[in-house]
Write a protein that holds these residues in place. Structure first.
Motif, PDB file in Angstrom:
ATOM      1  N   ASP A 228      55.296  45.126  33.354  1.00 39.61           N
ATOM      2  CA  ASP A 228      54.579  44.536  34.073  1.00 39.61           C
ATOM      3  C   ASP A 228      54.801  44.705  35.901  1.00 39.61           C
ATOM      4  O   ASP A 228      55.813  44.026  36.833  1.00 39.61           O
ATOM      5  CB  ASP A 228      55.412  43.078  34.668  1.00 39.61           C
ATOM      6  N   ILE A 230      53.105  48.139  36.392  1.00 39.95           N
ATOM      7  CA  ILE A 230      51.849  49.269  36.863  1.00 39.95           C
ATOM      8  C   ILE A 230      51.069  48.087  37.996  1.00 39.95           C
ATOM      9  O   ILE A 230      49.953  48.875  39.285  1.00 39.95           O
ATOM     10  CB  ILE A 230      51.132  49.520  35.864  1.00 39.95           C
ATOM     11  N   GLU A 231      50.733  46.969  37.823  1.00 40.29           N
ATOM     12  CA  GLU A 231      49.936  46.292  39.076  1.00 40.29           C
ATOM     13  C   GLU A 231      50.886  46.304  39.893  1.00 40.29           C
ATOM     14  O   GLU A 231      49.975  45.583  41.111  1.00 40.29           O
ATOM     15  CB  GLU A 231      49.650  44.804  38.121  1.00 40.29           C
ATOM     16  N   SER A 254      53.665  47.180  29.739  1.00 44.59           N
ATOM     17  CA  SER A 254      52.468  45.781  29.560  1.00 44.59           C
ATOM     18  C   SER A 254      51.591  45.460  31.328  1.00 44.59           C
ATOM     19  O   SER A 254      53.012  46.327  31.952  1.00 44.59           O
ATOM     20  CB  SER A 254      53.792  44.253  29.901  1.00 44.59           C
ATOM     21  N   THR A 255      51.324  44.606  31.411  1.00 42.15           N
ATOM     22  CA  THR A 255      50.320  43.511  32.572  1.00 42.15           C
ATOM     23  C   THR A 255      49.863  43.227  31.906  1.00 42.15           C
ATOM     24  O   THR A 255      48.827  42.513  31.153  1.00 42.15           O
ATOM     25  CB  THR A 255      50.129  45.229  32.829  1.00 42.15           C
ATOM     26  N   HIS A 274      50.431  41.887  43.864  1.00 43.18           N
ATOM     27  CA  HIS A 274      49.825  42.850  42.749  1.00 43.18           C
ATOM     28  C   HIS A 274      48.803  43.579  43.660  1.00 43.18           C
ATOM     29  O   HIS A 274      48.133  43.357  44.402  1.00 43.18           O
ATOM     30  CB  HIS A 274      49.057  42.294  42.032  1.00 43.18           C
ATOM     31  N   GLU A 277      44.682  44.546  38.564  1.00 44.98           N
ATOM     32  CA  GLU A 277      44.281  43.978  37.513  1.00 44.98           C
ATOM     33  C   GLU A 277      43.987  44.262  36.348  1.00 44.98           C
ATOM     34  O   GLU A 277      42.785  44.640  37.245  1.00 44.98           O
ATOM     35  CB  GLU A 277      44.883  42.218  38.039  1.00 44.98           C
ATOM     36  N   PHE A 283      42.791  48.951  30.487  1.00 47.40           N
ATOM     37  CA  PHE A 283      44.209  49.031  30.785  1.00 47.40           C
ATOM     38  C   PHE A 283      43.704  50.043  29.332  1.00 47.40           C
ATOM     39  O   PHE A 283      44.648  51.358  30.050  1.00 47.40           O
ATOM     40  CB  PHE A 283      44.904  48.104  30.533  1.00 47.40           C
TER      41      PHE A 283
END
Length: 289
Positions: A228, A230-231, A254-255, A274, A277, A283
């Motif tokens: 969580d 990359i967002e 994960s994202t 963010h 998304e 993704f």
């Protein structure tokens, strides 16, 4: 090219998780063997062993075994849209609005309320890559128990990019494996004070820069976790290039899933921290590119 990393980028698809506010979602009986949960109101029941066993070894890497037929059709449609210019280089629709003025998120107060399953999966994958003969310690760590002993005997090498509070890394990986966590200020100062016996790397100015290179003393990391993160990055290509530069044997990324979050589907994200998304298939295609 489309601006995303090439060459070894396939290894970034070693393990992709669609993570939601209340649970983990994925494709049942497919490349990501999670149990689907409709509505997003309850946590999905997830068999972590199935997640790891759903990956096949290819050389010293792990990759998806296959896609379901209906999934392949959807992904092919997204590919065509990207090739025709209907989607940007991140595989998002051209009409999607990113939040380029996102606020920096400080994660120091969190424990394992989120992404717990990500780190449990990393722990099991690390055990597969760097097995141990001490089954007693393996059982303790799987249930979140602190393993006592000489940490100088830890095996393997695990990196965590954007480790946040460090709690999950220290709880699930550090008892058995040599770990290095990457963070920015103010979290990096918190980590060095909270866990002074662990190794932490300052990854630069919040949301603006990443280390151009990092010397791991010639050791090839077994796993790189990027959970969580990359967002939150304004140019995710920079993050992926950095991840590839680490030359890890496998990657766990994960994202949040855009299609199940309480967020505007076409952006900008409802979470002010963010930038973008993705849906699961967007993704996966972006990472594969």
């Amino acid at each position: 090219g489309n601006g995303a990393p090439h060459g070894k980028a396939l290894i970034l698809v070693a393990f992709v998780i669609g993570y939601t506010v209340n649970g983990i979602f994925g494709v049942s009986k497919g490349g990501i063997p999670f149990q689907l949960q409709d509505g997003g109101t309850k946590a999905a029941t997830t068999n972590i062993d199935e997640i790891v066993n759903g990956l096949q070894q290819s050389g010293d890497l792990f990759a998806f075994t296959h896609y379901e037929k209906d999934e392949e059709e959807l992904m092919e449609e997204i590919r065509r849209e990207q090739e025709s210019g209907e989607r940007d280089k991140f595989y998002l629709p051209k009409s999607y609005k990113a939040r380029l003025d996102n606020d920096h998120y400080v994660d120091t107060s969190n424990t394992d309320g989120y992404q717990k399953e990500v780190y449990m999966a990393a722990m099991l994958l690390a055990r597969r890559l760097v097995p141990s003969s001490d089954n007693n310690n393996n059982n303790k760590a799987e249930h979140g128990e602190q393993i006592q002993g000489n940490r100088g005997n830890r095996r393997g090498f695990v990196l965590d990019i954007g480790t946040g509070s460090g709690y999950k890394l220290v709880k699930f990986l550090s008892p058995e494996f040599k770990t290095v966590g990457f963070e920015t200020e103010p979290a990096i100062s918190f980590l060095r004070q909270k866990y002074p016996n662990e190794t932490w790397v300052d990854s630069g100015t919040p949301e603006e820069s990443l280390p151009e290179s990092w010397n791991s003393d010639g050791k090839k990391p077994d796993i790189c976790i990027c959970s969580d993160v990359i967002e939150h990055i304004r140019n995710p290509d920079d993050l992926l290039r950095f991840l590839l530069s680490l030359q890890c044997r496998s990657y766990i990324i994960s994202t949040p899933k855009r299609d199940v979050l309480r967020s505007a589907f076409w952006g900008p994200p409802g979470n002010r921290h963010h930038v973008r998304e993705w849906t699961l298939h967007e993704f996966k295609l972006y990472l594969e590119s």
